[in-house]
Every structure is written in C-alpha cells, then in structure tokens.
Scaffold this motif. Structure first.
Motif, PDB file in Angstrom:
ATOM      1  N   THR A 331      -1.753 -44.174 -21.563  1.00 39.04           N
ATOM      2  CA  THR A 331      -2.388 -45.207 -22.390  1.00 39.04           C
ATOM      3  C   THR A 331      -1.901 -46.630 -22.098  1.00 39.04           C
ATOM      4  N   PRO A 332      -0.584 -46.912 -22.055  1.00 41.34           N
ATOM      5  CA  PRO A 332      -0.160 -48.302 -21.818  1.00 41.34           C
ATOM      6  C   PRO A 332      -0.349 -48.764 -20.372  1.00 41.34           C
ATOM      7  N   LEU A 333      -0.649 -47.846 -19.461  1.00 46.62           N
ATOM      8  CA  LEU A 333      -0.789 -48.208 -18.057  1.00 46.62           C
ATOM      9  C   LEU A 333      -2.195 -48.680 -17.700  1.00 46.62           C
ATOM     10  N   LEU A 334      -3.176 -48.378 -18.532  1.00 43.62           N
ATOM     11  CA  LEU A 334      -4.556 -48.709 -18.205  1.00 43.62           C
ATOM     12  C   LEU A 334      -4.750 -50.218 -18.182  1.00 43.62           C
ATOM     13  N   PRO A 335      -5.373 -50.737 -17.132  1.00 43.50           N
ATOM     14  CA  PRO A 335      -5.512 -52.195 -16.984  1.00 43.50           C
ATOM     15  C   PRO A 335      -6.583 -52.777 -17.899  1.00 43.50           C
ATOM     16  N   GLU A 336      -6.499 -54.046 -18.086  1.00 50.01           N
ATOM     17  CA  GLU A 336      -7.534 -54.790 -18.803  1.00 50.01           C
ATOM     18  C   GLU A 336      -8.679 -55.082 -17.832  1.00 50.01           C
ATOM     19  N   PRO A 337      -9.879 -55.350 -18.331  1.00 51.15           N
ATOM     20  CA  PRO A 337     -10.266 -55.290 -19.734  1.00 51.15           C
ATOM     21  C   PRO A 337     -10.619 -53.867 -20.146  1.00 51.15           C
ATOM     22  N   PRO A 338     -10.594 -53.584 -21.439  1.00 47.37           N
ATOM     23  CA  PRO A 338     -11.027 -52.263 -21.889  1.00 47.37           C
ATOM     24  C   PRO A 338     -12.538 -52.128 -21.783  1.00 47.37           C
ATOM     25  N   CYS A 339     -13.028 -50.909 -21.832  1.00 46.44           N
ATOM     26  CA  CYS A 339     -14.475 -50.705 -21.900  1.00 46.44           C
ATOM     27  C   CYS A 339     -14.986 -51.263 -23.227  1.00 46.44           C
ATOM     28  N   ASP A 340     -16.198 -51.754 -23.216  1.00 55.34           N
ATOM     29  CA  ASP A 340     -16.801 -52.380 -24.393  1.00 55.34           C
ATOM     30  C   ASP A 340     -17.553 -51.315 -25.197  1.00 55.34           C
ATOM     31  N   TRP A 341     -17.023 -50.967 -26.364  1.00 57.02           N
ATOM     32  CA  TRP A 341     -17.611 -49.910 -27.174  1.00 57.02           C
ATOM     33  C   TRP A 341     -18.692 -50.423 -28.127  1.00 57.02           C
ATOM     34  N   THR A 342     -18.937 -51.722 -28.160  1.00 57.50           N
ATOM     35  CA  THR A 342     -19.931 -52.264 -29.082  1.00 57.50           C
ATOM     36  C   THR A 342     -21.341 -51.905 -28.623  1.00 57.50           C
ATOM     37  N   VAL A 343     -22.231 -51.767 -29.585  1.00 59.13           N
ATOM     38  CA  VAL A 343     -23.617 -51.403 -29.274  1.00 59.13           C
ATOM     39  C   VAL A 343     -24.570 -52.284 -30.069  1.00 59.13           C
ATOM     40  N   GLU A 344     -25.757 -52.463 -29.491  1.00 60.26           N
ATOM     41  CA  GLU A 344     -26.849 -53.140 -30.182  1.00 60.26           C
ATOM     42  C   GLU A 344     -28.011 -52.157 -30.283  1.00 60.26           C
ATOM     43  N   THR A 345     -29.115 -52.600 -30.821  1.00 58.79           N
ATOM     44  CA  THR A 345     -30.256 -51.712 -31.012  1.00 58.79           C
ATOM     45  C   THR A 345     -30.882 -51.341 -29.679  1.00 58.79           C
ATOM     46  N   LEU A 346     -31.071 -50.026 -29.466  1.00 60.04           N
ATOM     47  CA  LEU A 346     -31.754 -49.515 -28.292  1.00 60.04           C
ATOM     48  C   LEU A 346     -32.957 -48.723 -28.786  1.00 60.04           C
ATOM     49  N   SER A 347     -34.128 -49.022 -28.256  1.00 55.15           N
ATOM     50  CA  SER A 347     -35.349 -48.347 -28.697  1.00 55.15           C
ATOM     51  C   SER A 347     -35.168 -46.830 -28.708  1.00 55.15           C
ATOM     52  N   THR A 348     -35.519 -46.217 -29.827  1.00 61.37           N
ATOM     53  CA  THR A 348     -35.345 -44.781 -29.988  1.00 61.37           C
ATOM     54  C   THR A 348     -36.170 -43.981 -28.994  1.00 61.37           C
ATOM     55  N   ASP A 349     -37.346 -44.490 -28.623  1.00 60.44           N
ATOM     56  CA  ASP A 349     -38.282 -43.700 -27.827  1.00 60.44           C
ATOM     57  C   ASP A 349     -38.346 -44.073 -26.359  1.00 60.44           C
ATOM     58  N   CYS A 350     -37.535 -45.021 -25.895  1.00 60.60           N
ATOM     59  CA  CYS A 350     -37.409 -45.214 -24.449  1.00 60.60           C
ATOM     60  C   CYS A 350     -36.544 -44.085 -23.910  1.00 60.60           C
ATOM     61  N   ILE A 351     -36.549 -43.892 -22.615  1.00 60.54           N
ATOM     62  CA  ILE A 351     -35.822 -42.743 -22.066  1.00 60.54           C
ATOM     63  C   ILE A 351     -34.314 -42.871 -22.290  1.00 60.54           C
ATOM     64  N   LEU A 352     -33.762 -44.063 -22.185  1.00 57.73           N
ATOM     65  CA  LEU A 352     -32.332 -44.222 -22.463  1.00 57.73           C
ATOM     66  C   LEU A 352     -32.018 -43.865 -23.912  1.00 57.73           C
ATOM     67  N   GLY A 353     -32.900 -44.276 -24.831  1.00 60.13           N
ATOM     68  CA  GLY A 353     -32.689 -43.971 -26.232  1.00 60.13           C
ATOM     69  C   GLY A 353     -32.738 -42.479 -26.504  1.00 60.13           C
ATOM     70  N   ARG A 354     -33.679 -41.776 -25.874  1.00 64.26           N
ATOM     71  CA  ARG A 354     -33.780 -40.328 -26.064  1.00 64.26           C
ATOM     72  C   ARG A 354     -32.537 -39.612 -25.513  1.00 64.26           C
ATOM     73  N   ILE A 355     -32.088 -40.027 -24.341  1.00 67.88           N
ATOM     74  CA  ILE A 355     -30.906 -39.394 -23.742  1.00 67.88           C
ATOM     75  C   ILE A 355     -29.665 -39.676 -24.586  1.00 67.88           C
ATOM     76  N   LEU A 356     -29.548 -40.907 -25.085  1.00 68.40           N
ATOM     77  CA  LEU A 356     -28.398 -41.255 -25.911  1.00 68.40           C
ATOM     78  C   LEU A 356     -28.374 -40.422 -27.188  1.00 68.40           C
ATOM     79  N   ARG A 357     -29.537 -40.250 -27.819  1.00 64.26           N
ATOM     80  CA  ARG A 357     -29.595 -39.435 -29.028  1.00 64.26           C
ATOM     81  C   ARG A 357     -29.119 -38.014 -28.730  1.00 64.26           C
ATOM     82  N   MET A 358     -29.495 -37.510 -27.585  1.00 62.67           N
ATOM     83  CA  MET A 358     -29.096 -36.151 -27.223  1.00 62.67           C
ATOM     84  C   MET A 358     -27.592 -36.073 -26.971  1.00 62.67           C
TER      85      MET A 358
END
Length: 497
Positions: A331-358
């Motif tokens: 854990t303390p060895l991992l370099p910066e920057p961290p991955c960005d865990w924040t999310v915004e609205t993604l259309s539910t019915d686009c293919i990315l949205g369907r895969i994410l829901r799954m």
C-alpha cells in the motif's frame, strides 16, 4: 434449456465458402466468413488425453458449445439487450474437415500458438461485428471501407470491500505484466476513466488505449486486423485511409476517439429501456428474465447478513484470501496519482452503461465470494453447474441469484469485448439510416455505426481460485518492482506463501 443431449447441433461446413483466419486466443480460433458476415469459433485443445477417448472429448466439446449458446441467449441477451448482442448458433462440422482445416490454417497462425490444434467438430457461429449488419448496408456502400474498433474495457467497477488500495485492479495488474515481460511499459489507460461518465476522462482513456493497445484495443479494416498489439501497421496510415485527411497523427487520433466515444455512449436500445430512476436501490432479488433481466441491472439488495461497506458478513469470519501483510507492505509503495474513483452520470442504456450495471452485480467483495466458493467446492459439483441455477432464477423457479452467481456474471462483463463498426456516409445516404445508428466526427462528417459485444462465455467456478492466485501474484510483483532494491527480495516470497 441446458439439456444438450436432447438437441443435436445443426451441421455446418466451410466447403464452397470463402473464409479468412481472424485470430485466436488461448482457448479458441476464429475464422471470418466475409460474404455471410459471420465468424466461426472453434475450440482448441492440447491433444487427445491418454485416459479419455476421442469420442468422450468430442462429447465434452458438444456440451461446451451448447452451453455457450444457451448462456448467451438465455442470460446475456436479456441482460445487455438484443440491440448489442445476437446470440450464437451451436453447430457441428465433420471431424475429417476440421483436421484438414487445422493443417490449412496452421501457416497463418502465430508460431507460439502451434502447441494447440483443432480436432473436434463442434463450433459456434456468430455475427461478424467487425462489419455492418445487412440492414445498415445501403446499395453502393460496399465500395467504401468499413473500419471497426474493438475495445476490451475491463473492470470499471470495484466493490467497496475490495478498494483497499489507491490503484484499481487493471492498473495494479500492469506491474505483473511488467514483471512477466509481457509488456515493456505501463499503460496510461485506467478503466475507471472510461466508465466515469466524464467526457474528458473518457477521451483520455481512449487515447491511452491507442497509445498502448496491449490486448485492449484493435482496429480492423473490412474485417482484417490492421492495428493492435500483434500488428505492425502504421497507425497514421490506417487513420488517413479511414478519414481521408492529411492531418497530423494527434488530430487523427482525436477524430477516431471522438467517434468511438459517441458509439460507446449512444443508446441503441428500443424497447425494455432502463430508466435512471429504476437503477438505484430497487433490486427485488432478481425479477424475471423475460423482462430483460432488469432486476439484475439493479444490483443493490443483498442476502441477509451481508454488508457492502466492508468485507465481512454479520456474525461470520472470513478466510484470509490475500495475506494482509502483503497488502500492508504494498500500500505505501504505490506511486501517485491514485486512480480516480469519482463518477458522473453515464447513460443507462448505452453499451458502457449496460456493461457497468452488470459489473455492479458483485457488491459483496472477493473475500465473501471466495468463502462461498470454498463452501460450495466442499460439496462437490462441476465448474458450470451454476448456469442452470441462473436460468432457474430467471424464470422464477429458483431461489434467486447468489453472491457467486453475481460474481461470475460480473466477471464475464469484465472480460467482454465491444466492437464498433463505422462506415462513411455520403450526402445522398442521409435519411436512409436510422438516426440512432448515425454518429459524427469532430468535423461533423457522418458515419453509420453499429455496436456488438463478444467474449460473453460463462466463467467456470474454478476461476475464483485462479483470481485469488493472480491477485497474490499481482501484489508480489508490485512489492518486487516498487520496494527499494536494498531490501531483501525474499521478503515478497515470505509474504505470499
């Protein structure tokens, strides 16, 4: 639906057909049939085992292709939508024809794949998503090239219980690839960016894929692979052929990425839409498959005793799936920057949205799933027996989906491929293609577009143990590559043993 003994797959032959070698992975070899706009997937094997006859192994292959077809038709199509998936057909070829094909195609295969061969006659036939479907192909359009971008988006969701580090699963896995020598440089791609719903981050992710495609991005021209990890074609030449412009390479990449982003976020569904208000906390333990598996795409309720905020269930203790000392050391060895865990609205019915829901079906975390797996394996059973249970859950005949079911479905969604086919539209074509299938590049040039999802096979139960071992290897690789060289290399071995 899973009784393969009741149905004999239809006969299939390549005689009289024009075919091309498309590629292969560890388990399957793929041939393309350009005139039919189909692909044929054949299973590979190491050879006939000394303890089993050829007939026994062939019967196992028959069960495999039948299960693959039923799983896609009965589970994946309702989950992701028939706008994005056309289910495969299970078929059988004459064994003698398969053996001749094995010899013919051998010269086109990579040498490092030659240790496996084609021996059995059961295959699956899929639509070729590298080409446009016939209903989107107008007269005269066949003279224009069709370009297809294949993206393996990987894991865009990590359960809260598994977020122990600053880096996501994909970014951590880059260290294992570096250690194993399968890559020379880490990719700048992060799946959390692609699934974020933030256009700037999504474009950043796509540019990173183009820069370092690894096994996550490929470009096809008229069904022929022209850019990817194993192809040495010049990207600038490919993109100038696509866009017909003498632009600099950076501008061409931006133009392609904007088109791909439009396809990834375009809603191609018709009926059975998911509204954003139906995807919050309303999962009623898996509604009905015939309603498009909409309940599955609202994966928020959990069996009694589970806690999504941590990785323990109420009143129970967990097996230490990954040594806590290894996690603490890395854990303390991992370099910066961290991955960005924040999310915004993604259309539910686009293919990315369907895969994410799954992918979000898995809410309990890997530790809890591993405990359930260990308990189940002690009771016996085969790797794919759970598929029948999923189908029963969907029809209301079963008890609903367990955390194991959810994890395995989410794993399928993490390993799928999205194929986006594009063809330039001319002025006289406008109005002849449905609006939802028309996208425009940065200069407003319209293209007809289609999206298809592949690599949706059911995962074996044994993959859960495989994932545990891989996760330990990933952290050991992080420790080895990031720990100061003055410290003993033996420490990593001690922590993972």
């Amino acid at each position: 639906m899973l009784d393969s003994s009741a149905v004999d797959p239809r006969r299939f032959s390549l005689r009289g057909k024009k075919w091309k070698y498309r590629g292969e992975g560890n388990a399957n070899l793929v041939l393309a049939l350009p005139q039919e706009r189909k692909i044929v997937r054949l299973r590979k094997c190491d050879g006939i085992g000394s303890n089993e006859s050829e007939d026994v192994l062939a019967e196992r292959e028959r069960e495999h292709v039948w299960r693959e077809a039923v799983f896609c038709r009965g589970i994946m199509v309702p989950l992701l939508g028939d706008s994005y998936i056309q289910p495969p057909t299970a078929a059988r070829m004459d064994r003698a024809e398969v053996r001749r094909l094995d010899q013919t195609v051998r010269t086109q295969r990579p040498i490092h794949r030659h240790h496996k061969s084609l021996q059995f006659g059961y295959v699956t036939v899929y639509p070729d998503y590298a080409l446009l479907p016939l209903q989107l192909s107008l007269s005269g359009m066949e003279l224009r090239p069709t370009f297809c971008v294949e993206v393996k988006p990987k894991q865009g969701w990590v359960p809260m219980a598994d977020r122990r580090m600053s880096k996501c699963t994909y970014c951590l896995n880059q260290y294992l690839k570096l250690k194993n020598g399968s890559i020379r440089h880490q990719s700048g791609y992060c799946p959390l960016d692609l699934f974020s719903g933030n256009r700037i981050r999504m474009m950043k992710a796509l540019r990173a894929l183009v820069s370092a495609p690894q096994n996550n991005l490929k470009i096809f021209q008229d069904g022929v692979l022209v850019y990817g990890e194993e192809v040495g074609s010049d990207l600038g030449t490919v993109l100038r052929c696509w866009f017909g412009e003498s632009l600099d390479i950076s501008s061409l990449i931006d133009r392609m990425c904007s088109l791909v982003l439009e396809a990834l976020t375009r809603d191609l569904t018709g009926r059975d839409k998911l509204s954003d208000s139906e995807t919050d906390e309303s999962d009623s333990d898996i509604a009905v498959w015939e309603r498009g598996c909409q309940g599955l795409l609202r994966p928020t309720s959990l069996p009694n005793g589970y806690d999504t905020s941590g990785h323990r269930a109420v009143g129970t203790s967990l097996t230490e799936r990954i040594p806590s000392a290894l996690v603490t050391a890395v854990t303390p060895l991992l370099p910066e920057p961290p991955c960005d865990w924040t999310v915004e609205t993604l259309s539910t019915d686009c293919i990315l949205g369907r895969i994410l829901r799954m992918q979000k079906l898995d809410r309990t975390g890997a530790d809890r799933v591993y405990d359930a797996f260990r308990s189940r394996t002690r009771r016996g059973g085969n790797d794919y027996g759970y598929v029948a249970g999923m189908l029963s859950a969907g029809t209301g005949a079963g008890p609903g989906l367990s955390p194991l079911h959810r994890y395995l479905l989410a794993t399928t969604a993490k390993d799928c491929s999205i194929m986006m086919a594009f063809q330039r539209l001319l002025e006289h074509d406008w109005g002849r293609i449905p609006d939802k299938h028309v996208v425009r590049d940065l200069d407003g040039q319209p293209y007809v577009m289609n999206v298809g999802v592949t690599d949706l096979d059911p995962k074996p139960l044994s993959c859960i143990e495989k994932h545990r071992k891989r996760d330990c290897e990933v952290l050991a690789a992080c420790l080895e590559l990031l720990r100061p060289k003055t410290e003993s290399d033996s420490n990593a071995t001690c922590l993972t043993s």
